[in-house]
Design an enzyme around this catalytic site. Structure first.
Site, short mmCIF file in Angstrom:
data_model
loop_
_atom_site.label_atom_id
_atom_site.label_comp_id
_atom_site.label_asym_id
_atom_site.label_seq_id
_atom_site.Cartn_x
_atom_site.Cartn_y
_atom_site.Cartn_z
N GLN A 73 -2.68 28.89 16.89
CA GLN A 73 -2.73 27.51 17.40
C GLN A 73 -4.02 27.30 18.20
O GLN A 73 -4.35 28.09 19.08
CB GLN A 73 -1.49 27.24 18.27
CG GLN A 73 -1.33 25.79 18.70
CD GLN A 73 -1.09 24.82 17.54
OE1 GLN A 73 -0.51 25.17 16.51
NE2 GLN A 73 -1.57 23.58 17.68
N ASP B 97 -3.14 27.77 7.42
CA ASP B 97 -3.86 26.63 8.00
C ASP B 97 -5.07 26.26 7.14
O ASP B 97 -5.67 25.20 7.35
CB ASP B 97 -4.38 27.02 9.41
CG ASP B 97 -3.64 26.29 10.52
OD1 ASP B 97 -3.09 25.21 10.27
OD2 ASP B 97 -3.62 26.82 11.65
N LYS C 280 6.67 22.71 14.94
CA LYS C 280 6.50 23.54 13.73
C LYS C 280 7.74 24.43 13.54
O LYS C 280 8.24 24.58 12.43
CB LYS C 280 5.22 24.39 13.84
CG LYS C 280 3.96 23.53 13.70
CD LYS C 280 2.66 24.27 13.98
CE LYS C 280 1.49 23.28 13.93
NZ LYS C 280 0.17 23.85 14.24
N1 GUN Z 1 -4.62 22.45 16.83
C1 GUN Z 1 -4.65 21.15 16.49
N2 GUN Z 1 -4.37 21.00 15.18
C2 GUN Z 1 -4.17 22.23 14.68
C3 GUN Z 1 -3.83 22.72 13.39
O1 GUN Z 1 -3.68 21.98 12.41
N3 GUN Z 1 -3.68 24.07 13.30
C4 GUN Z 1 -3.88 24.90 14.35
N4 GUN Z 1 -3.74 26.20 14.15
N5 GUN Z 1 -4.19 24.47 15.56
C5 GUN Z 1 -4.33 23.15 15.73
#
Ligand code: GUN
Length: 293
Positions: free
Chosen positions: A98, A121, A54
């Site tokens: 996350q 998100d 990211k």
């Molecule tokens: N863990 C797995 N996929 C995601 C996601 O799309 N966003 C977040 N914040 N955590 C994750």
């Protein structure tokens, strides 16, 4: 039938270079730097690797990103107060936590604390509710990326049968809503579904997000279907130098000859999820700015 690969990696690169970088530059000319904060708790290798991706993508798009790292022992209260600080910081436009989080922290409480306008998100009840109602909002990133890949493959969902395998809050449920909003007939399947093969037999589009390596094989797929593979797993392999390889929820080699389009693993849904996160960050930055003008 020769399957066409929908390369999420290529599409995401295109979005970063041709769309996001340009729009970010325009904002920077107005002295506004889109800013994303990622909260990372604990030492999970997979989470650390997703977060690193990211950061890398954000840098390519010119979006500022900052990872705030905490040990797995952090209390729920401390995370909540960190989110409060971020909510109140006008220079931060987007925040994600996350997942997964350690067991002693309530995911629902943490997500609910994020201000909906910074919830890039798309996980807060407010944004999920708006998605459910068909209102314009921050849409969760993997489903958003999947919809873009379907568009790129030229798949018109109207009247089509879409089978979704997996009912998670972050993929299965929201993607089913998005497909319905484009007039698809959606069948939701999960671990208790009886006769999965029957549910797949008339599917035009199959979205697999079950979290089990190579769960779907060629004999379960109708000829000419479009297959979106959301899974990513590191499994042992004697064919690679490292002794490991990445596979999805779909047995790609087995399925490829039957489908019209398929997303690869790696390089499919993953990069599109990140491109969508950055799109959401930009959307948020612009919204906050326009609300002050
Ligand atoms: N863990 C797995 N996929 C995601 C996601 O799309 N966003 C977040 N914040 N955590 C994750």
């Amino acid at each position: 039938m020769t399957a066409k690969i929908i390369s999420g990696r290529e599409v995401a690169e295109h979005i970063l270079e041709k769309e996001l970088s340009v729009k970010v530059k325009e904002l920077k000319e107005k002295n506004i730097v889109p800013n994303l904060v990622v909260i990372l708790v604990g030492e999970m290798k997979a989470s650390a690797s997703y977060v690193a991706q990211k950061e890398k993508f954000a840098a390519k798009a010119g979006i500022k990103s900052e990872v705030r790292r905490f040990t797995a022992e952090i209390s729920e209260e401390e995370i909540l107060s960190e989110i409060d600080k971020i909510n109140n910081d006008s220079l931060i436009h987007g925040v994600i936590v996350q997942l997964p989080l350690p067991d002693h922290i309530s995911v629902a409480k943490v997500l609910n604390r994020i201000h909906p306008s910074k919830d890039v998100d798309g996980f807060t009840p407010n944004n999920v509710g708006k998605l459910f109602l068909g209102e314009d909002t921050l849409v969760s990133c993997t489903p958003k990326g999947i919809m873009q890949m379907l568009r790129i493959s030229g798949t018109d969902l109207s009247g089509k049968n879409v089978t979704v395998i997996g009912r998670s809050n972050i993929v299965g449920k929201p993607v089913s809503i998005l497909c319905q909003s484009q007039n698809a007939t959606v069948t939701m399947c999960h671990s208790r579904t009886k006769d999965l093969n029957h549910k797949l037999s008339d599917a035009d589009v199959i979205i697999v997000a079950v979290g089990v390596p190579k769960f779907i094989s060629g004999d379960q797929i109708p000829e000419g279907a479009v297959v979106i593979d959301v899974g990513i797993h590191r499994v042992k392999s004697n064919k690679t130098k490292s002794g490991y390889k990445l596979v999805g929820d779909v047995n790609f080699d087995d399925v490829e000859s039957k489908v019209s389009y398929i997303t690869p693993v790696p390089g499919g849904v993953g990069p599109m999820t990140i491109a969508s996160l950055l799109r959401n960050t930009l959307f948020s930055a612009k919204k906050i700015i326009y609300s002050h003008t």
